[in-house]
Design an enzyme around this catalytic site. Structure first.
Site, PDB file in Angstrom:
ATOM      1  N   ASN A  54       0.955  -1.195   0.125  1.00 56.83           N
ATOM      2  CA  ASN A  54       0.028  -0.048  -0.040  1.00 56.83           C
ATOM      3  C   ASN A  54       0.899   1.243  -0.030  1.00 56.83           C
ATOM      4  O   ASN A  54       1.977   1.239   0.588  1.00 56.83           O
ATOM      5  CB  ASN A  54      -0.911   0.152   1.243  1.00 56.83           C
ATOM      6  CG  ASN A  54      -0.345  -0.295   2.679  1.00 56.83           C
ATOM      7  OD1 ASN A  54       0.427  -0.828   2.861  1.00 56.83           O
ATOM      8  ND2 ASN A  54      -1.162   0.307   3.582  1.00 56.83           N
ATOM      9  N   GLU A  56       0.216   5.145   0.597  1.00 56.48           N
ATOM     10  CA  GLU A  56      -0.594   6.298   1.376  1.00 56.48           C
ATOM     11  C   GLU A  56      -0.081   7.685   0.737  1.00 56.48           C
ATOM     12  O   GLU A  56       0.823   7.819   0.220  1.00 56.48           O
ATOM     13  CB  GLU A  56      -0.866   6.249   2.679  1.00 56.48           C
ATOM     14  CG  GLU A  56      -1.263   4.651   3.185  1.00 56.48           C
ATOM     15  CD  GLU A  56      -1.566   4.801   4.620  1.00 56.48           C
ATOM     16  OE1 GLU A  56      -0.986   5.420   5.474  1.00 56.48           O
ATOM     17  OE2 GLU A  56      -2.247   3.963   5.093  1.00 56.48           O
ATOM     18  N   CYS A  65      -4.112   0.846  -2.252  1.00 51.88           N
ATOM     19  CA  CYS A  65      -3.972  -0.470  -1.515  1.00 51.88           C
ATOM     20  C   CYS A  65      -2.816  -1.329  -2.035  1.00 51.88           C
ATOM     21  O   CYS A  65      -2.397  -1.055  -3.228  1.00 51.88           O
ATOM     22  CB  CYS A  65      -5.158  -1.330  -1.500  1.00 51.88           C
ATOM     23  SG  CYS A  65      -6.659  -0.742  -0.514  1.00 51.88           S
ATOM     24  N   GLU A  67      -2.956  -4.336  -3.174  1.00 53.17           N
ATOM     25  CA  GLU A  67      -3.622  -5.415  -4.401  1.00 53.17           C
ATOM     26  C   GLU A  67      -3.222  -4.700  -5.508  1.00 53.17           C
ATOM     27  O   GLU A  67      -2.726  -5.330  -6.359  1.00 53.17           O
ATOM     28  CB  GLU A  67      -4.987  -5.796  -4.017  1.00 53.17           C
ATOM     29  CG  GLU A  67      -5.054  -6.744  -2.888  1.00 53.17           C
ATOM     30  CD  GLU A  67      -5.206  -5.855  -1.588  1.00 53.17           C
ATOM     31  OE1 GLU A  67      -4.983  -4.675  -1.607  1.00 53.17           O
ATOM     32  OE2 GLU A  67      -6.263  -6.510  -0.656  1.00 53.17           O
ATOM     33  N   CYS A  98     -10.194  -5.097   0.392  1.00 50.12           N
ATOM     34  CA  CYS A  98     -11.291  -4.233   0.816  1.00 50.12           C
ATOM     35  C   CYS A  98     -12.268  -4.574  -0.380  1.00 50.12           C
ATOM     36  O   CYS A  98     -11.947  -5.158  -1.398  1.00 50.12           O
ATOM     37  CB  CYS A  98     -10.823  -2.861   0.718  1.00 50.12           C
ATOM     38  SG  CYS A  98     -10.395  -2.116  -0.793  1.00 50.12           S
ATOM     39  N   CYS A 101     -10.929  -3.498  -3.954  1.00 53.17           N
ATOM     40  CA  CYS A 101      -9.644  -4.320  -4.334  1.00 53.17           C
ATOM     41  C   CYS A 101     -10.440  -5.621  -4.854  1.00 53.17           C
ATOM     42  O   CYS A 101      -9.813  -6.400  -5.662  1.00 53.17           O
ATOM     43  CB  CYS A 101      -8.731  -4.609  -3.248  1.00 53.17           C
ATOM     44  SG  CYS A 101      -7.933  -3.246  -3.086  1.00 53.17           S
TER      45      CYS A 101
HETATM   46  N1  THU Z   1      -5.304  -1.581   2.673  1.00 54.44           N
HETATM   47  C1  THU Z   1      -4.647  -2.381   1.650  1.00 54.44           C
HETATM   48  O1  THU Z   1      -3.749  -1.977   1.136  1.00 54.44           O
HETATM   49  N2  THU Z   1      -5.444  -3.525   1.284  1.00 54.44           N
HETATM   50  C2  THU Z   1      -6.725  -3.675   1.685  1.00 54.44           C
HETATM   51  O2  THU Z   1      -7.483  -4.694   1.065  1.00 54.44           O
HETATM   52  C3  THU Z   1      -7.017  -3.136   2.777  1.00 54.44           C
HETATM   53  C4  THU Z   1      -6.670  -1.972   3.277  1.00 54.44           C
HETATM   54  C5  THU Z   1      -4.377  -0.477   3.036  1.00 54.44           C
HETATM   55  C6  THU Z   1      -5.175   0.877   2.667  1.00 54.44           C
HETATM   56  C7  THU Z   1      -4.557   1.704   3.787  1.00 54.44           C
HETATM   57  O3  THU Z   1      -3.323   2.215   3.523  1.00 54.44           O
HETATM   58  C8  THU Z   1      -4.423   0.894   5.114  1.00 54.44           C
HETATM   59  O4  THU Z   1      -4.650  -0.578   4.672  1.00 54.44           O
HETATM   60  C9  THU Z   1      -5.563   1.188   6.065  1.00 54.44           C
HETATM   61  O5  THU Z   1      -6.704   1.304   5.380  1.00 54.44           O
END
Ligand code: THU
Length: 144
Positions: A54, A56, A65, A67, A98, A101
């Site tokens: 991920n 940010e 994310c 994925e 999520c 994703c």
């Molecule tokens: N996150 C992912 O990378 N993949 C997911 O399927 C769930 C959430 C990340 C996004 C964000 O940077 C952090 O987790 C908190 O939500």
């Protein structure tokens, strides 16, 4: 490893390699805001493993994310289809993809592809994409 049917399963060779790749890339995740580092590793149709984390952003909604990072790595590396995908995050609760994703994985995976969700300190959970995203919309609706 537990499945949704509740049967205990050991990590197979593929899963061990995917877990290792996902954990390695998770350590490089850029998650200064949530502090929730996630790694994803794909076993692709070309036999290679592609990983992503991920990323940010100070403008929160612009972050992405793990994925889609792994999907982008797959496409950049020459893979076309997801045969298996492993997602790992902190804690003991399996980090399931999520909603967005799940749809992104749907673009590149059949519904019977297994998605392994893992909180690194707990047990992995195995579910098919069809279980995670029932009655889904996909490329075939548009003739692809
Ligand atoms: N996150 C992912 O990378 N993949 C997911 O399927 C769930 C959430 C990340 C996004 C964000 O940077 C952090 O987790 C908190 O939500």
């Amino acid at each position: 490893m537990r499945s949704t049917e509740g049967s205990a399963m050991l990590l197979n060779e593929n899963d061990q390699a995917l877990f290792t790749a996902a954990e390695a890339v998770r350590a490089r995740a850029y998650a200064p805001y949530s502090k929730f580092q996630v790694g994803a590793a794909i076993l692709a149709d070309d036999g290679n493993i592609y990983a992503g984390c991920n990323v940010e952003n100070a403008a929160y909604p612009v972050g992405n994310c793990a994925e889609p990072s792994a999907i982008a790595a797959m496409l950049a590396g020459g893979g076309k289809r997801i045969r298996r995908i492993y997602v790992t995050g902190p804690g003991t609760v399996p980090v399931t993809p999520c909603g967005g994703c799940r749809q992104r994985i749907r673009e590149f995976a059949d519904l019977d592809v297994e998605v392994i969700s893992h909180g690194v300190d707990g047990e992995p959970l195995v579910q098919t994409l069809g279980q995670l995203l029932p009655h889904s919309f996909g490329p075939e609706f548009l003739g692809r």
